[in-house]
Design an enzyme around this catalytic site. Structure first.
Site, PDB file in Angstrom:
ATOM      1  N   HIS A 174     -34.424  40.322 -90.661  1.00 38.55           N
ATOM      2  CA  HIS A 174     -35.397  40.339 -91.742  1.00 38.55           C
ATOM      3  C   HIS A 174     -35.205  41.531 -92.672  1.00 38.55           C
ATOM      4  O   HIS A 174     -35.783  41.567 -93.757  1.00 38.55           O
ATOM      5  CB  HIS A 174     -36.808  40.353 -91.149  1.00 38.55           C
ATOM      6  N   SER A 226     -39.834  38.290 -98.142  1.00 41.02           N
ATOM      7  CA  SER A 226     -40.787  37.876 -97.118  1.00 41.02           C
ATOM      8  C   SER A 226     -41.976  37.193 -97.785  1.00 41.02           C
ATOM      9  O   SER A 226     -41.809  36.161 -98.440  1.00 41.02           O
ATOM     10  CB  SER A 226     -41.194  39.080 -96.270  1.00 41.02           C
ATOM     11  N   TYR A 261     -45.123  41.766-104.195  1.00 42.56           N
ATOM     12  CA  TYR A 261     -45.378  41.370-102.803  1.00 42.56           C
ATOM     13  C   TYR A 261     -46.708  40.621-102.702  1.00 42.56           C
ATOM     14  O   TYR A 261     -46.749  39.431-102.523  1.00 42.56           O
ATOM     15  CB  TYR A 261     -45.365  42.594-101.884  1.00 42.56           C
ATOM     16  N   ASP A 279     -32.741  36.256 -88.686  1.00 46.02           N
ATOM     17  CA  ASP A 279     -34.117  36.554 -89.090  1.00 46.02           C
ATOM     18  C   ASP A 279     -35.066  35.725 -88.238  1.00 46.02           C
ATOM     19  O   ASP A 279     -35.212  34.519 -88.448  1.00 46.02           O
ATOM     20  CB  ASP A 279     -34.317  36.237 -90.575  1.00 46.02           C
TER      21      ASP A 279
END
Length: 720
Positions: free
Chosen positions: A681, A562, A482, A646
């Site tokens: 999302h 993301s 991430y 999303d």
């Protein structure tokens, strides 16, 4: 445009697979994506945007493109001979009862439960003191819509527990509706509140509640910019149109994220106002003297501060002001500015994430991403260290002040989450509920390593797999990352990853810069003009796994969602030879225009924007995945995933990236996009859709690594 997809057909003996040379090589006929002549000019530099038209999520042309791309992708996925077996195993392992920790409101004790394959968790209740077996259904989101695409996203009770307000999400959108229920009758008592976004529900006594939202944007509600967040108060019995703005009404003072929380004693409303995802102003509203002006606690966004609790006018605040790893301070509401703060729990070398319960403060520290929990009195004196059941992640430790038995959960990458009770006065820990999943953690192990990134920084990574794994360089491996927004990746169990590891797969998670594992300095080291550090950390993690024979480039997949989707997009375009498979999910992939969609402008603290300066523009252009796909390069097998609802990271990011890959990829690997309908999302996604997604992801990954059948032990589980 037709392109042959060459996939290796040699199976690995270590995986108990069989060679299948008769499997035909599939031919993919990509849908040809129209190009337009759109050009943007930044600081004298012209940047073409040939797929700008895909940003219009309301157009019939975009809808037709989505359908065409899904048809191509499904056609390829249908050729994977073991995809149905994967789906069957995922469904089988998912099918067990899951129950959350109970909590008390008014006369009742509540908990959430999923019988196994229900799309959404159901809220149950029983009269406190009665046998839990007498619990009845209180709220069942599975009845909201047959396919489970309307989910429960928030639930909050009034002071005496007689009323409940709950928010729902339709199709995964961040836009919410709030409904108000009489708890005794379970009847809806007034009109639904609409157009609520990025909001909690914080009750004031039994009279009403505070919530947040933006004005409805012009154009598409799923992609148009939302820029001025406001805090409202809804008084029961009044129309939503009459709800007063408590904070955020001044256009000249723009705040993109505004929230409010009422103290447990109903004395104070704490207001947080931010222009970005990092840093906030803080104000107090005296609810006992509503005509009194707001009290300013901190008037700039140079730090993060929030109210943990209060004792009358004494406020307990959590802050990283002059404390990158956070500390707890106390101050008086009569003069609460920083010069009057007094340390209660000072900053330490480890990042602090506190909670309160039973009249105590519980300080959870992240020690190299592993939980350590200390119990304190409100005067800052240490009571004890909480005895955790192992090495992993602990969460919870929250209750109202009068509760003396509280709950916490514990998990790690190979241990399914269990719930424990904790007696706050004695420190006694007891198992409350153990997971019933068909998975034996004794067969698996995790190892934490520290590897060296490009600039010499030491980065931790946890590697999890079956015990006895042979380090032969041929183990299928997912490297997940991430690296942003001060978010920490702490060890946690995943049902889907259990299936991956059952097949001999390795699951590796590095704690990249940009995250919150080592406090504010670690976060800042992966932002704006230092964002490349995050990508270098991820590349170095992949190189470590290869150099130590966990895997090799032929058996390595990289995955992230993301901001993690940006990570995957950037790394696969910078080092396409490093991995066999790339799985960017709901990614931020157009770094020149991300801030023009929905609440994207609020991400500028991490990214900067192309409009900030020539240097920032050039830096973003240098790694923006959409702008760094080069003609003729052999990119890894890529399955981009996104969803049509999303409105956090709009799907146009993924649309453009997939179109660029399909037009320019010079190799034989497939470059596909999977676009989920009626999903967002990620939050609230129905179980059925989640299982289908992972069957496709794992099937695509293993197939492109050369596997033709599943390992025998997994096949036997499915057949049995």
């Amino acid at each position: 445009m037709k392109r042959l997809i060459g996939v290796a057909v040699l199976a690995l003996a270590a995986m108990s697979c069989q060679e299948n040379t008769s499997q035909p090589v599939p031919t993919v006929e990509y849908h040809e994506t129209k190009k337009v002549d759109t050009v943007d000019t930044y600081f004298g530099v012209d940047v073409p945007d040939p797929y700008r038209w895909l940003e219009d999520d309301r157009s019939e042309e975009t809808e037709a493109w989505v359908d065409a791309q899904n048809a191509v992708t499904n056609g390829f996925l249908d050729t994977i001979p073991f995809r149905d077996e994967l789906k069957a195993r995922l469904k089988s392992i998912w099918n067990y009862e899951k129950v959350t920790a109970p909590f008390k409101e008014g006369e009742y004790t509540y908990f959430r439960k999923n019988d196994g394959l229900q799309n959404q968790y159901v809220v149950y209740r029983y009269k406190t003191g009665d046998d839990p077996e007498t619990a009845e259904v209180f709220l069942d989101p599975n009845t909201f819509k047959e396919d489970g695409t309307i989910s429960l996203s928030g639930l909050s009770f009034s002071e005496d527990g007689s009323l409940a307000a709950y928010s729902i999400s339709e199709g995964g959108s961040d836009w919410r509706k709030i409904l108000i229920m009489d708890v005794a009758s379970k009847e809806i008592i007034e009109d639904t509140l609409r157009d609520v976004k990025f909001s909690g529900i914080s009750w004031y006594k039994n009279e009403g509640f505070y919530y947040s939202s933006y004005d409805k944007p012009e154009g598409s509600e799923l992609s148009a910019k939302t820029d001025q967040h406001k805090l409202y108060y809804h008084k029961l019995g009044t129309d939503q149109d009459a709800d007063p703005v408590v904070f955020g009404a001044t256009p000249a003072e723009k705040h993109r994220y505004v929230g409010g929380g009422v103290s447990e004693d109903n004395k104070w409303l704490s207001i947080s106002a931010s222009v970005s995802t990092s840093g906030n102003k803080m104000f107090l509203k005296d609810l006992e003297n509503p005509d009194r002006p707001l009290i300013t606690v901190i008037d700039n966004v140079d730090s993060d501060t929030y109210m943990l609790d209060n004792d009358g006018d004494t406020l307990y605040l959590v802050t990283n002001l002059n404390a990158p790893n956070q500390r707890i301070v106390k101050t008086n509401a009569s003069n609460p500015s920083p010069e009057n703060w007094e340390d209660v729990i000072p900053e330490t070398e480890h990042v602090l994430s506190p909670s309160t319960g039973g009249g105590y403060i519980f300080a959870e520290y992240s020690v190299d991403a592993i939980s350590k929990v200390m119990q304190y009195n409100y005067d800052g004196s240490l009571v004890r260290e909480v005895a955790l059941p192992g090495i992993g992640s602990a969460g919870g430790f929250y209750s109202k002040k009068e509760e003396k038995e509280i709950y916490f959960n514990f998990t790690n990458y190979y241990t399914p989450g269990s719930i424990f009770t904790y007696q706050v006065d004695s420190g006694e820990v007891a198992l409350y509920r153990k997971s019933a999943i068909d998975f034996n953690p004794d067969n698996y192990e995790s190892k934490q390593v520290f590897y060296t990134s490009k600039d010499g920084t030491k980065v931790p990574m946890i590697i999890t797999h079956k015990k006895g794994l042979e380090l032969n360089g041929k183990n299928p491996t997912i490297l997940y990352g991430y690296g942003g927004f001060n978010i920490s990746l702490n060890p946690g169990f995943s049902i889907a990853n259990a299936v991956w590891m059952e097949q001999g797969g390795v699951y590796a998670v590095p704690n990249l810069r940009g995250g919150g594992e080592y406090g504010k300095a670690w976060h800042d080291a992966g932002t704006q003009m230092q964002k490349q550090n995050v990508f270098d950390d991820f590349i170095a993690a992949a190189e470590y796994l290869i150099e130590n024979n966990y895997t090799s480039s032929d058996y390595l997949a990289i995955r992230g969602g993301s901001n993690g989707g940006l990570l995957v997009g950037a790394v696969m375009t910078q080092r396409p030879e490093l991995m066999k498979v790339a799985l960017p999910a709901v990614g931020v992939l157009d770094m020149l225009r991300y801030h023009t969609f929905t609440a994207g402008a609020g991400w500028a603290y991490d990214y900067g924007t192309a409009e900030d300066s020539k240097e920032m523009f050039e830096y973003l252009l240098g790694y923006s995945p959409v702008h760094n796909v080069e003609q003729g390069v052999n990119y890894p097998a890529t399955l981009v995933t996104t969803a049509d609802h999303d409105d956090r990271v709009v799907p146009a990011h993924s649309f453009k990236f997939a179109a660029e890959l399909q037009a320019k990829n010079g190799g034989a690997n497939p470059t596909l996009i999977r676009i989920e309908k009626d999903a967002g999302h990620g939050a609230g996604t129905p179980v059925t859709k989640t299982i289908e997604l992972y069957a496709d992801l794992f099937g695509f990954t293993l197939y492109n690594m050369g596997y033709r059948v599943l390992p025998e032990d997994v096949s036997n589980k499915i057949k049995g």
